[in-house]
Design an enzyme around this catalytic site. Structure first.
Site, mmCIF file in Angstrom:
data_model
loop_
_atom_site.group_PDB
_atom_site.id
_atom_site.type_symbol
_atom_site.label_atom_id
_atom_site.label_comp_id
_atom_site.label_asym_id
_atom_site.label_seq_id
_atom_site.Cartn_x
_atom_site.Cartn_y
_atom_site.Cartn_z
ATOM 1 N N TRP A 146 45.289 66.198 -39.695
ATOM 2 C CA TRP A 146 45.863 67.480 -40.131
ATOM 3 C C TRP A 146 45.891 67.555 -41.659
ATOM 4 O O TRP A 146 46.106 66.546 -42.313
ATOM 5 C CB TRP A 146 47.292 67.625 -39.602
ATOM 6 C CG TRP A 146 47.379 68.030 -38.146
ATOM 7 C CD1 TRP A 146 46.901 67.336 -37.082
ATOM 8 C CD2 TRP A 146 47.980 69.224 -37.625
ATOM 9 N NE1 TRP A 146 47.165 68.014 -35.919
ATOM 10 C CE2 TRP A 146 47.835 69.176 -36.222
ATOM 11 C CE3 TRP A 146 48.635 70.309 -38.196
ATOM 12 C CZ2 TRP A 146 48.328 70.179 -35.388
ATOM 13 C CZ3 TRP A 146 49.129 71.298 -37.362
ATOM 14 C CH2 TRP A 146 48.957 71.231 -35.975
ATOM 15 N N PHE A 202 51.496 61.842 -35.100
ATOM 16 C CA PHE A 202 52.151 61.302 -33.914
ATOM 17 C C PHE A 202 51.325 60.168 -33.301
ATOM 18 O O PHE A 202 51.895 59.250 -32.690
ATOM 19 C CB PHE A 202 52.338 62.431 -32.881
ATOM 20 C CG PHE A 202 53.133 62.051 -31.676
ATOM 21 C CD1 PHE A 202 54.525 62.122 -31.695
ATOM 22 C CD2 PHE A 202 52.516 61.622 -30.510
ATOM 23 C CE1 PHE A 202 55.264 61.760 -30.579
ATOM 24 C CE2 PHE A 202 53.246 61.263 -29.395
ATOM 25 C CZ PHE A 202 54.620 61.333 -29.430
ATOM 26 N N VAL A 224 49.947 63.479 -43.020
ATOM 27 C CA VAL A 224 50.680 64.533 -43.727
ATOM 28 C C VAL A 224 51.359 65.403 -42.681
ATOM 29 O O VAL A 224 50.687 65.930 -41.798
ATOM 30 C CB VAL A 224 49.720 65.442 -44.529
ATOM 31 C CG1 VAL A 224 50.521 66.429 -45.366
ATOM 32 C CG2 VAL A 224 48.775 64.641 -45.372
ATOM 33 N N VAL A 225 52.671 65.511 -42.770
ATOM 34 C CA VAL A 225 53.404 66.394 -41.857
ATOM 35 C C VAL A 225 54.121 67.426 -42.722
ATOM 36 O O VAL A 225 54.858 67.068 -43.645
ATOM 37 C CB VAL A 225 54.417 65.625 -40.986
ATOM 38 C CG1 VAL A 225 54.864 66.507 -39.817
ATOM 39 C CG2 VAL A 225 53.832 64.324 -40.468
ATOM 40 N N ILE A 226 53.885 68.699 -42.417
ATOM 41 C CA ILE A 226 54.484 69.766 -43.211
ATOM 42 C C ILE A 226 55.453 70.557 -42.348
ATOM 43 O O ILE A 226 55.123 70.963 -41.223
ATOM 44 C CB ILE A 226 53.382 70.653 -43.825
ATOM 45 C CG1 ILE A 226 52.555 69.781 -44.782
ATOM 46 C CG2 ILE A 226 53.998 71.846 -44.548
ATOM 47 C CD1 ILE A 226 51.520 70.481 -45.588
ATOM 48 N N HIS A 266 59.800 70.665 -34.392
ATOM 49 C CA HIS A 266 58.646 69.796 -34.152
ATOM 50 C C HIS A 266 58.439 68.815 -35.312
ATOM 51 O O HIS A 266 58.101 67.645 -35.107
ATOM 52 C CB HIS A 266 57.398 70.662 -33.975
ATOM 53 C CG HIS A 266 56.313 70.006 -33.201
ATOM 54 N ND1 HIS A 266 56.193 70.132 -31.839
ATOM 55 C CD2 HIS A 266 55.311 69.181 -33.589
ATOM 56 C CE1 HIS A 266 55.150 69.430 -31.430
ATOM 57 N NE2 HIS A 266 54.602 68.838 -32.471
ATOM 58 N N PHE A 271 53.016 52.463 -45.429
ATOM 59 C CA PHE A 271 53.444 53.778 -44.926
ATOM 60 C C PHE A 271 52.998 54.874 -45.896
ATOM 61 O O PHE A 271 53.651 55.120 -46.911
ATOM 62 C CB PHE A 271 54.971 53.785 -44.762
ATOM 63 C CG PHE A 271 55.501 55.031 -44.128
ATOM 64 C CD1 PHE A 271 55.272 55.296 -42.788
ATOM 65 C CD2 PHE A 271 56.234 55.948 -44.868
ATOM 66 C CE1 PHE A 271 55.763 56.446 -42.188
ATOM 67 C CE2 PHE A 271 56.730 57.111 -44.282
ATOM 68 C CZ PHE A 271 56.493 57.354 -42.933
ATOM 69 N N ARG A 318 51.418 64.831 -54.192
ATOM 70 C CA ARG A 318 51.559 63.400 -53.894
ATOM 71 C C ARG A 318 50.264 62.777 -53.379
ATOM 72 O O ARG A 318 50.246 61.624 -52.965
ATOM 73 C CB ARG A 318 52.673 63.215 -52.854
ATOM 74 C CG ARG A 318 54.053 63.495 -53.414
ATOM 75 C CD ARG A 318 55.067 63.886 -52.367
ATOM 76 N NE ARG A 318 56.400 64.069 -52.950
ATOM 77 C CZ ARG A 318 56.781 65.133 -53.669
ATOM 78 N NH1 ARG A 318 55.947 66.126 -53.885
ATOM 79 N NH2 ARG A 318 58.001 65.208 -54.158
HETATM 80 C C1 DLZ Z 1 51.538 69.604 -33.635
HETATM 81 C C2 DLZ Z 1 51.508 69.192 -35.058
HETATM 82 C C3 DLZ Z 1 52.091 70.006 -36.050
HETATM 83 C C4 DLZ Z 1 52.772 71.309 -35.724
HETATM 84 N N1 DLZ Z 1 52.027 69.680 -37.334
HETATM 85 C C5 DLZ Z 1 51.449 68.514 -37.691
HETATM 86 C C6 DLZ Z 1 51.393 68.117 -39.060
HETATM 87 O O1 DLZ Z 1 51.839 68.804 -39.987
HETATM 88 N N2 DLZ Z 1 50.815 66.919 -39.343
HETATM 89 C C7 DLZ Z 1 50.290 66.093 -38.385
HETATM 90 O O2 DLZ Z 1 49.795 65.013 -38.721
HETATM 91 N N3 DLZ Z 1 50.313 66.465 -37.087
HETATM 92 C C8 DLZ Z 1 50.863 67.635 -36.724
HETATM 93 N N4 DLZ Z 1 50.899 68.015 -35.413
HETATM 94 C C9 DLZ Z 1 50.145 67.195 -34.416
HETATM 95 C C10 DLZ Z 1 50.914 65.984 -33.861
HETATM 96 O O3 DLZ Z 1 50.959 64.922 -34.783
HETATM 97 C C11 DLZ Z 1 50.165 65.474 -32.591
HETATM 98 O O4 DLZ Z 1 48.823 65.225 -32.920
HETATM 99 C C12 DLZ Z 1 50.207 66.491 -31.466
HETATM 100 O O5 DLZ Z 1 51.548 66.807 -31.127
HETATM 101 C C13 DLZ Z 1 49.476 65.956 -30.204
HETATM 102 O O6 DLZ Z 1 50.068 64.746 -29.734
#
Ligand code: DLZ
Length: 162
Positions: free
Chosen positions: A25, A57, A79-81, A87, A112, A126
């Site tokens: 992502w 995840f 990267v998680v936003i 979620h 990490f 970053r």
């Molecule tokens: C579903 C999801 C969302 C909404 N946002 C992100 C994100 O910002 N960064 C990321 O790495 N993954 C995101 N995912 C996907 C989840 O990590 C995972 O791949 C899905 O829920 C499927 O298991």
């Protein structure tokens, strides 16, 4: 959390086999994290392979497989936003807890490099890109290799991972 105070690590990774596990992502930020990790690993003298997973995840299961497969260290990048739902919290928590569990359970250091940001601007700042103030991919790689070196100074425990 501020990046101020980060150490300058010059680590010797000669002979180490490192696996970089990277989510997919947010491509531009991930490109920066990956380049930073590659540069730090190259400079350390370590050898590495890269595995892409769909999202953050999925990083822990890939890290666990890498550790079980004989990696000396793992570098986890993602990267998680934050969005408008909880979620974000679940994905961040799963990645953080899962990666910590892999490293403590196997004894294989996991760097990490998972950014957990409110918006894309924070992540870009970053990502080690031109104009970024921090390079979290490089920091994660240096931490992983540096921890392998640090653990050499501790006694081996019978029955525990090396
Ligand atoms: C579903 C999801 C969302 C909404 N946002 C992100 C994100 O910002 N960064 C990321 O790495 N993954 C995101 N995912 C996907 C989840 O990590 C995972 O791949 C899905 O829920 C499927 O298991």
């Amino acid at each position: 959390m501020s990046g101020a105070g980060a150490p300058t690590l010059a680590v010797d990774g000669t002979g180490l086999r490192v696996v970089v596990v990277a989510a997919s992502w947010h491509e531009r930020v991930m490109d920066g994290l990956l380049e930073g990790a590659r540069r730090a690993l190259r400079e350390s003298g370590a050898q590495w392979t890269e595995v892409r997973v769909p999202g953050s995840f999925e990083l822990p299961v890939a890290a666990a497989r890498a550790a079980a497969g004989g990696a000396d260290a793992v570098v986890a990048l993602g990267v998680v936003i934050r969005g408008g739902t909880p979620h974000f919290d679940y994905v961040c928590s799963a990645a953080t807890t899962g990666l910590t569990d892999v490293s403590v359970r196997t004894g294989v250091p996991v760097g990490f490099g998972v950014l957990t940001c409110d918006d894309e601007a924070q992540a870009l700042d970053r990502a080690g890109l031109e104009g970024s103030s921090e390079d979290k991919g490089a920091e994660a790689a240096e931490a992983a290799v540096g921890t392998v070196v640090a653990l050499r100074g501790l006694p081996a425990v019978s029955g525990a991972p090396a």
